[in-house]
Design a protein around this motif. Structure first.
Motif, PDB file in Angstrom:
ATOM      1  N   ALA A 109       0.814  -1.221   0.000  1.00  0.00           N
ATOM      2  CA  ALA A 109       0.000   0.000   0.000  1.00  0.00           C
ATOM      3  C   ALA A 109       0.846   1.269   0.000  1.00  0.00           C
ATOM      4  O   ALA A 109       0.342   2.348  -0.307  1.00  0.00           O
ATOM      5  N   ASP A 110       2.132   1.155   0.302  1.00  0.00           N
ATOM      6  CA  ASP A 110       3.039   2.306   0.349  1.00  0.00           C
ATOM      7  C   ASP A 110       3.753   2.450  -1.000  1.00  0.00           C
ATOM      8  O   ASP A 110       4.973   2.300  -1.100  1.00  0.00           O
ATOM      9  N   VAL A 111       2.977   2.743  -2.031  1.00  0.00           N
ATOM     10  CA  VAL A 111       3.475   2.804  -3.409  1.00  0.00           C
ATOM     11  C   VAL A 111       4.698   3.711  -3.535  1.00  0.00           C
ATOM     12  O   VAL A 111       5.654   3.388  -4.244  1.00  0.00           O
ATOM     13  N   ASN A 112       4.694   4.840  -2.839  1.00  0.00           N
ATOM     14  CA  ASN A 112       5.783   5.810  -2.968  1.00  0.00           C
ATOM     15  C   ASN A 112       7.130   5.284  -2.472  1.00  0.00           C
ATOM     16  O   ASN A 112       8.161   5.912  -2.732  1.00  0.00           O
ATOM     17  N   ARG A 161       8.064   6.051 -18.214  1.00  0.00           N
ATOM     18  CA  ARG A 161       7.093   6.256 -17.138  1.00  0.00           C
ATOM     19  C   ARG A 161       5.735   5.733 -17.608  1.00  0.00           C
ATOM     20  O   ARG A 161       5.336   5.956 -18.747  1.00  0.00           O
ATOM     21  N   VAL A 162       5.023   5.030 -16.706  1.00  0.00           N
ATOM     22  CA  VAL A 162       3.760   4.391 -17.064  1.00  0.00           C
ATOM     23  C   VAL A 162       2.696   4.764 -16.037  1.00  0.00           C
ATOM     24  O   VAL A 162       2.963   4.753 -14.826  1.00  0.00           O
ATOM     25  N   LYS A 163       1.493   5.066 -16.507  1.00  0.00           N
ATOM     26  CA  LYS A 163       0.361   5.335 -15.623  1.00  0.00           C
ATOM     27  C   LYS A 163      -0.384   4.020 -15.408  1.00  0.00           C
ATOM     28  O   LYS A 163      -0.730   3.326 -16.375  1.00  0.00           O
ATOM     29  N   ILE A 164      -0.653   3.688 -14.140  1.00  0.00           N
ATOM     30  CA  ILE A 164      -1.276   2.413 -13.793  1.00  0.00           C
ATOM     31  C   ILE A 164      -2.509   2.679 -12.925  1.00  0.00           C
ATOM     32  O   ILE A 164      -2.466   3.501 -12.015  1.00  0.00           O
ATOM     33  N   LEU A 211       4.587   4.863 -12.472  1.00  0.00           N
ATOM     34  CA  LEU A 211       5.667   3.935 -12.190  1.00  0.00           C
ATOM     35  C   LEU A 211       6.732   4.111 -13.262  1.00  0.00           C
ATOM     36  O   LEU A 211       6.413   4.202 -14.450  1.00  0.00           O
ATOM     37  N   LYS A 212       7.989   4.160 -12.835  1.00  0.00           N
ATOM     38  CA  LYS A 212       9.105   4.308 -13.770  1.00  0.00           C
ATOM     39  C   LYS A 212      10.074   3.167 -13.538  1.00  0.00           C
ATOM     40  O   LYS A 212      10.836   3.158 -12.577  1.00  0.00           O
ATOM     41  N   PRO A 213      10.023   2.141 -14.406  1.00  0.00           N
ATOM     42  CA  PRO A 213      10.996   1.050 -14.275  1.00  0.00           C
ATOM     43  C   PRO A 213      12.382   1.515 -14.740  1.00  0.00           C
ATOM     44  O   PRO A 213      12.483   2.401 -15.587  1.00  0.00           O
ATOM     45  N   ARG A 214      13.425   0.925 -14.171  1.00  0.00           N
ATOM     46  CA  ARG A 214      14.784   1.264 -14.614  1.00  0.00           C
ATOM     47  C   ARG A 214      14.914   0.958 -16.103  1.00  0.00           C
ATOM     48  O   ARG A 214      14.575  -0.127 -16.550  1.00  0.00           O
ATOM     49  N   THR A 236       4.895   6.606  -7.807  1.00  0.00           N
ATOM     50  CA  THR A 236       4.267   7.688  -7.039  1.00  0.00           C
ATOM     51  C   THR A 236       2.753   7.575  -7.096  1.00  0.00           C
ATOM     52  O   THR A 236       2.170   7.392  -8.158  1.00  0.00           O
ATOM     53  N   LEU A 237       2.160   7.704  -5.923  1.00  0.00           N
ATOM     54  CA  LEU A 237       0.714   7.711  -5.763  1.00  0.00           C
ATOM     55  C   LEU A 237       0.372   8.951  -4.951  1.00  0.00           C
ATOM     56  O   LEU A 237       0.861   9.106  -3.826  1.00  0.00           O
TER      57      LEU A 237
END
Length: 144
Positions: free
Chosen positions: A23-26, A59-62, A52-55, A39-40
């Motif tokens: 639950a602590d996405v950040n 950047r992707v919106k989920i 979310l930004k994978p290495r 980041t949420l």
């Protein structure tokens, strides 16, 4: 449709600690080293979205589709002509807490997005679960 499921049973962690970490996405990048960040802005609730930004990736919106405290959650990533679901569940067993991640991709271009994204995400799931378990054990993570 294509999907892959991975499970791992980890001793000495509990649902409360796993739920607190999920639950602590950040702070996902504290234990998932394949992420630059996540980041949420709101709460970890159904209908919310996070970035979310994978290495090495964009950047992707989920979207958060399902939130079942102490059980699991499901997220959804939209791609052109495909949708990728990340289904995360946990279950107490006699051997420890079983974490399960299912990556499912659907749509006309699912075959393409499997090659570009979904297979890699699925292949990284076992290491992600192990890293989460080690992080919780190392930090004795407590609920927020």
């Amino acid at each position: 449709m294509w999907q892959a499921t991975h499970s791992r049973t980890i001793r000495n962690i509990d649902k409360t600690s796993v739920w607190a970490a999920w639950a602590d996405v950040n702070h996902w990048n504290d234990w998932d080293k394949d992420l630059d960040y996540a980041t949420l802005d709101g709460e970890f609730n159904e209908g919310e979205t996070f970035m979310l930004k994978p290495r090495g990736g964009p950047r992707v919106k989920i979207n958060i589709l399902r939130v079942a405290p102490m059980l699991g959650y499901t997220d959804l990533t939209h791609f052109p002509l495909a949708k990728m679901y990340g289904i995360h569940d946990m279950e107490d067993t006699a051997d420890g807490l079983r974490l399960t991640i299912t990556i499912r991709i659907e749509g006309p271009l699912a075959w393409l997005w499997r090659k570009i994204v979904a297979q890699k995400v699925a292949d990284e799931s076992p290491a992600q679960m192990q890293a989460l378990g080690e992080f919780i054990q190392r930090n004795a993570l407590q609920p927020a």
